[in-house]
Design a protein around this motif. Sequence first.
Motif, PDB file in Angstrom:
ATOM      1  N   GLY A 173      -0.932 113.862  43.696  1.00  0.00           N
ATOM      2  CA  GLY A 173      -0.364 112.511  43.594  1.00  0.00           C
ATOM      3  C   GLY A 173      -0.856 111.729  42.388  1.00  0.00           C
ATOM      4  O   GLY A 173      -1.970 111.935  41.896  1.00  0.00           O
ATOM      5  N   ASP A 174      -0.005 110.824  41.957  1.00  0.00           N
ATOM      6  CA  ASP A 174      -0.279 110.012  40.768  1.00  0.00           C
ATOM      7  C   ASP A 174      -1.504 109.113  40.979  1.00  0.00           C
ATOM      8  O   ASP A 174      -1.585 108.372  41.957  1.00  0.00           O
ATOM      9  CB  ASP A 174       0.957 109.156  40.481  1.00  0.00           C
ATOM     10  N   LYS A 175      -2.425 109.175  40.020  1.00  0.00           N
ATOM     11  CA  LYS A 175      -3.674 108.412  40.143  1.00  0.00           C
ATOM     12  C   LYS A 175      -3.410 106.911  40.019  1.00  0.00           C
ATOM     13  O   LYS A 175      -3.937 106.123  40.809  1.00  0.00           O
ATOM     14  CB  LYS A 175      -4.646 108.895  39.056  1.00  0.00           C
ATOM     15  N   SER A 176      -2.606 106.504  39.043  1.00  0.00           N
ATOM     16  CA  SER A 176      -2.345 105.063  38.855  1.00  0.00           C
ATOM     17  C   SER A 176      -1.681 104.466  40.090  1.00  0.00           C
ATOM     18  O   SER A 176      -2.032 103.368  40.534  1.00  0.00           O
ATOM     19  CB  SER A 176      -1.415 104.840  37.656  1.00  0.00           C
ATOM     20  N   ILE A 177      -0.699 105.191  40.641  1.00  0.00           N
ATOM     21  CA  ILE A 177       0.022 104.661  41.811  1.00  0.00           C
ATOM     22  C   ILE A 177      -0.894 104.670  43.034  1.00  0.00           C
ATOM     23  O   ILE A 177      -0.870 103.750  43.856  1.00  0.00           O
ATOM     24  CB  ILE A 177       1.317 105.472  42.050  1.00  0.00           C
ATOM     25  N   SER A 178      -1.764 105.694  43.141  1.00  0.00           N
ATOM     26  CA  SER A 178      -2.695 105.753  44.274  1.00  0.00           C
ATOM     27  C   SER A 178      -3.643 104.553  44.271  1.00  0.00           C
ATOM     28  O   SER A 178      -3.865 103.927  45.311  1.00  0.00           O
ATOM     29  CB  SER A 178      -3.506 107.050  44.223  1.00  0.00           C
ATOM     30  N   ARG A 210       2.890 100.611  31.552  1.00  0.00           N
ATOM     31  CA  ARG A 210       3.305 101.125  32.870  1.00  0.00           C
ATOM     32  C   ARG A 210       3.487  99.978  33.866  1.00  0.00           C
ATOM     33  O   ARG A 210       2.691  99.026  33.866  1.00  0.00           O
ATOM     34  CB  ARG A 210       2.322 102.178  33.374  1.00  0.00           C
ATOM     35  N   ASP A 211       4.535 100.070  34.690  1.00  0.00           N
ATOM     36  CA  ASP A 211       4.911  98.947  35.559  1.00  0.00           C
ATOM     37  C   ASP A 211       4.751  99.272  37.043  1.00  0.00           C
ATOM     38  O   ASP A 211       5.471  98.741  37.882  1.00  0.00           O
ATOM     39  CB  ASP A 211       6.361  98.517  35.258  1.00  0.00           C
ATOM     40  N   HIS A 212       3.809 100.145  37.379  1.00  0.00           N
ATOM     41  CA  HIS A 212       3.637 100.517  38.790  1.00  0.00           C
ATOM     42  C   HIS A 212       3.257  99.310  39.658  1.00  0.00           C
ATOM     43  O   HIS A 212       3.669  99.225  40.807  1.00  0.00           O
ATOM     44  CB  HIS A 212       2.539 101.574  38.939  1.00  0.00           C
ATOM     45  N   THR A 213       2.465  98.380  39.095  1.00  0.00           N
ATOM     46  CA  THR A 213       2.051  97.217  39.892  1.00  0.00           C
ATOM     47  C   THR A 213       3.256  96.343  40.217  1.00  0.00           C
ATOM     48  O   THR A 213       3.439  95.926  41.372  1.00  0.00           O
ATOM     49  CB  THR A 213       0.995  96.395  39.104  1.00  0.00           C
ATOM     50  N   GLU A 214       4.101  96.087  39.210  1.00  0.00           N
ATOM     51  CA  GLU A 214       5.271  95.244  39.429  1.00  0.00           C
ATOM     52  C   GLU A 214       6.192  95.881  40.472  1.00  0.00           C
ATOM     53  O   GLU A 214       6.715  95.201  41.373  1.00  0.00           O
ATOM     54  CB  GLU A 214       6.066  95.074  38.114  1.00  0.00           C
ATOM     55  N   THR A 263       5.084 106.412  49.237  1.00  0.00           N
ATOM     56  CA  THR A 263       5.062 107.855  48.967  1.00  0.00           C
ATOM     57  C   THR A 263       4.692 108.026  47.501  1.00  0.00           C
ATOM     58  O   THR A 263       5.383 107.523  46.621  1.00  0.00           O
ATOM     59  CB  THR A 263       6.449 108.476  49.230  1.00  0.00           C
ATOM     60  N   VAL A 264       3.581 108.715  47.255  1.00  0.00           N
ATOM     61  CA  VAL A 264       3.086 108.846  45.879  1.00  0.00           C
ATOM     62  C   VAL A 264       3.647 110.129  45.272  1.00  0.00           C
ATOM     63  O   VAL A 264       3.380 111.222  45.775  1.00  0.00           O
ATOM     64  CB  VAL A 264       1.535 108.895  45.851  1.00  0.00           C
ATOM     65  N   PRO A 265       4.408 110.035  44.182  1.00  0.00           N
ATOM     66  CA  PRO A 265       4.898 111.262  43.538  1.00  0.00           C
ATOM     67  C   PRO A 265       3.785 111.968  42.769  1.00  0.00           C
ATOM     68  O   PRO A 265       2.727 111.388  42.532  1.00  0.00           O
ATOM     69  CB  PRO A 265       5.977 110.735  42.587  1.00  0.00           C
ATOM     70  N   GLY A 266       4.035 113.199  42.358  1.00  0.00           N
ATOM     71  CA  GLY A 266       3.068 113.950  41.554  1.00  0.00           C
ATOM     72  C   GLY A 266       2.776 113.207  40.257  1.00  0.00           C
ATOM     73  O   GLY A 266       3.616 112.488  39.719  1.00  0.00           O
ATOM     74  N   ASP A 267       1.565 113.404  39.745  1.00  0.00           N
ATOM     75  CA  ASP A 267       1.097 112.655  38.585  1.00  0.00           C
ATOM     76  C   ASP A 267       1.646 113.271  37.296  1.00  0.00           C
ATOM     77  O   ASP A 267       1.289 114.397  36.931  1.00  0.00           O
ATOM     78  CB  ASP A 267      -0.440 112.676  38.579  1.00  0.00           C
ATOM     79  N   ASP A 269       1.293 108.204  51.591  1.00  0.00           N
ATOM     80  CA  ASP A 269       1.520 109.651  51.658  1.00  0.00           C
ATOM     81  C   ASP A 269       1.279 110.243  50.284  1.00  0.00           C
ATOM     82  O   ASP A 269       1.774 109.693  49.297  1.00  0.00           O
ATOM     83  CB  ASP A 269       3.012 109.877  51.979  1.00  0.00           C
ATOM     84  N   GLY A 270       0.555 111.332  50.193  1.00  0.00           N
ATOM     85  CA  GLY A 270       0.409 112.037  48.916  1.00  0.00           C
ATOM     86  C   GLY A 270      -0.562 111.380  47.967  1.00  0.00           C
ATOM     87  O   GLY A 270      -0.451 111.541  46.741  1.00  0.00           O
ATOM     88  N   ILE A 271      -1.542 110.652  48.497  1.00  0.00           N
ATOM     89  CA  ILE A 271      -2.513 109.975  47.624  1.00  0.00           C
ATOM     90  C   ILE A 271      -3.277 111.017  46.801  1.00  0.00           C
ATOM     91  O   ILE A 271      -3.496 112.143  47.263  1.00  0.00           O
ATOM     92  CB  ILE A 271      -3.476 109.116  48.480  1.00  0.00           C
ATOM     93  N   ALA A 272      -3.660 110.646  45.574  1.00  0.00           N
ATOM     94  CA  ALA A 272      -4.424 111.575  44.719  1.00  0.00           C
ATOM     95  C   ALA A 272      -5.791 111.811  45.333  1.00  0.00           C
ATOM     96  O   ALA A 272      -6.476 110.855  45.711  1.00  0.00           O
ATOM     97  CB  ALA A 272      -4.575 110.960  43.327  1.00  0.00           C
TER      98      ALA A 272
END
Length: 424
Positions: free
Chosen positions: A19-24, A189-193, A224-228, A41-44
Motif C-alpha cells: 500500500g501507498d505510504k503517503s496515503i497510509s 501530490r493531493d492525497h490530503t485534499e 482502500t489504499v492502492p499499491g504505492d 484496507d491495504g495500509i503500508a
Amino acid sequence: MSLVIHKASRLEGVLKVPGDKSISHRALILGAAARGRQTIDGIADSADVRTTMEALRAMGCFVESMPDGRTLVLTRAITPEFEIDAGNSGTTARLLAGLAAARARRCHIDGDASLRKRPMARVAEPLARMGARVVLANGGTLPATIEGGALHGIRYEMTVPSAQVKSAVLIAGVFAEGETTVVDRVPTRDHTEIMLAAMGADIAREGNTVRVRGGVPLEGVHVTVPGDFSSAAYFLVATILIPGSRVHLPFTGVNPRRAGLLNVLERMGAAFSIDALHTGISEHAGDLATAHAPLHGVTVDDPAAIASIIDEIPVLAVAATQAEGRTEIRGAGELRHKESDRIDAIAHNLRALGASIETFDDGFAVEGPTRLRGAAVSSFGDHRIAMSMAVAGLVADGHTEIDDASVVEISYPKFFADLRTLIR
Ligand code: S3P
C-alpha cells in the motif's frame, strides 16, 4: 546489513506492491482527527507508517490491526501534552505538526539524525501565522515544541513545492476559525485534499488554490489504499532496462500528481498499459504493465513535472545511464532535503558503477548509455537510494554490493524478497 545484487537476465511476473505510504499516513492521521471510526484496507506495512501509528497512540488515539487485516483508528480525546518520535519520517513530523497546532496544548516532536537535518521552518512559519507557538532547534529543525490551540484561517502562498507543508496547513485549517487558503503554485501530490473531501470537509480546489472552511467536523470513513506507485517505480524501470522483461503490477496507484514517471519514461521510449482502472475508491488505481524498451535521453525541468516524479528521480537517474544521449533533471533542488542529499548520493553511486553524471545545485545530467560495472555502493541511509541501486545492480556487470540495504524497511520491508520473485 549489506546486500549483493547480481546482474539479471530477465524480469517477469505479476506483483502486487504494498500500500501507498503517503496515503497510509493520511488515512491514519486524518482518521485520528475525525469523529467516529476510520477503517483502512491495504495500509503500508513500513517503518515510517508504524512510526505514525505509534505517534497517534502517544496522542491518545486507538490504532489497532483487526482480525480481518484492516486497521482501525478511533479517537475519543487527544491527550493535551504528548511527545512524538517521528523517526526517519518527514511526513509524520510535518503532518502531525499541523494536527498538534490545532489540537495539542503542548507537543514535542523529534526524529532521528537524518530527520533532524531536514527543514521544519517551512511548516512552523504558516502554523505560527495561524496562531500556534512553534519553537524549533537551531532556528529551523527538529526537535520542535508546539503549543497549539485556537487557530485562525490564513491565506498561505507556498514558498517551496511540498505536499507535506500544504497538508499541515490544511489539517490545521480544518480546526481553525474561518477559511484557510493555500496557493500551491506548483501542483504537489493531493492525497490530503482527496481524503479530506471524502471525509466530509468543506474543501474546494480552483486552479492552484485550495480552500478549507474550519469548524466542519471530519467523519471517519473506510479507506482502500492502492499499491504505492513509488515502490512500483523500481520494478517498472528494471523491466524497461532488461531485455526480454515484462511485468504486471495490479492495483497500483496512478494519481496523476504521483505517477509523472510514466510520462517521462514514455517520452524516453517506454510504453505502459493501465487496465481495469478502479474508480470506486477516491484515489485512482490501475493494473499497470510494461516491458523492455530502448530509451533515449530527455530533459525534465518543468516544476510540475519535477513535483510529480520527486521520489522517483533516483531510479530515473539509473534509467538515464542506459538511455541514448543526455538526460537532464533541473529544478529539483528539493532532492537535497530528502532522507539523504539525493543529488550527491545518486552521483556518488552512479560514478562508482562507471556512469557519467554531472551535478548542479538543482539537479544533474547523465550521458548515456554506459555499460555499468558492479561495485560497492551506499544507501546513504536512504531507502530510495538503496532500491535504486538494486535496479542499477540488476543491469550492471558482475555484482553490486549495497551497504546498509536494510534501510528499505522505511517504505518497503519486503522489497528484496518481492524483487527475487520476478527475476528469471
Ligand atoms: C510526501 C511528500 C513529498 C515526498 C515524500 C512524501 C507526502 O515530500 O518526497 O516522500 O507524503 O506528502 P515534500 O512534501 O516535502 O516534497
